[in-house]
Design a protein around this motif. Structure first.
Motif, PDB file in Angstrom:
ATOM      1  N   SER A  75       0.836  -1.189   0.000  1.00 52.55           N
ATOM      2  CA  SER A  75       0.000   0.000   0.000  1.00 52.55           C
ATOM      3  C   SER A  75       0.873   1.242   0.000  1.00 52.55           C
ATOM      4  O   SER A  75       1.734   1.398   0.849  1.00 52.55           O
ATOM      5  N   HIS A  76       0.657   2.107  -0.954  1.00 56.95           N
ATOM      6  CA  HIS A  76       1.426   3.344  -1.018  1.00 56.95           C
ATOM      7  C   HIS A  76       0.730   4.469  -0.264  1.00 56.95           C
ATOM      8  O   HIS A  76       1.260   5.565  -0.153  1.00 56.95           O
ATOM      9  N   THR A  77      -0.468   4.189   0.233  1.00 58.82           N
ATOM     10  CA  THR A  77      -1.213   5.226   0.953  1.00 58.82           C
ATOM     11  C   THR A  77      -1.059   5.097   2.454  1.00 58.82           C
ATOM     12  O   THR A  77      -1.518   5.962   3.186  1.00 58.82           O
ATOM     13  N   SER A  78      -0.431   4.011   2.926  1.00 60.23           N
ATOM     14  CA  SER A  78      -0.282   3.860   4.359  1.00 60.23           C
ATOM     15  C   SER A  78       0.744   4.856   4.890  1.00 60.23           C
ATOM     16  O   SER A  78       1.731   5.150   4.238  1.00 60.23           O
TER      17      SER A  78
END
Length: 82
Positions: A75-78
């Motif tokens: 996940s790049h949004t974490s």
């Protein structure tokens, strides 16, 4: 459980005492916790090695991907601490 004595140098004893004091616990409790943590790390190492052997078998990784959709994508949004 019966008590026993372990001989260690005074520097090591003092380090254990300081760590225990910082955690608000006793040296006895600290050493018991450390023993459990180290035992768990050894067991995790054995389990990891066995898992790696299992997934190295021909067709296992492909079957996992087929049956479970593969590994999750990172996940790049974490948010993570830097």
């Amino acid at each position: 459980m019966a008590d026993t004595t372990v001989k260690i140098d005074t520097g090591t004893r003092d380090r254990f005492a300081a760590i225990a004091a910082a955690r608000g616990t006793s040296v006895r409790a600290l050493l018991a916790e450390l023993a459990i943590e180290q035992e768990n790390q050894l067991n995790l190492g054995v389990a990891t090695a066995e898992f790696r052997k299992a997934i190295a078998q021909p067709g296992i990784a492909e079957a996992f991907d087929r049956d479970f959709g593969g590994l999750p994508q990172p996940s790049h949004t974490s948010s993570r601490a830097a």
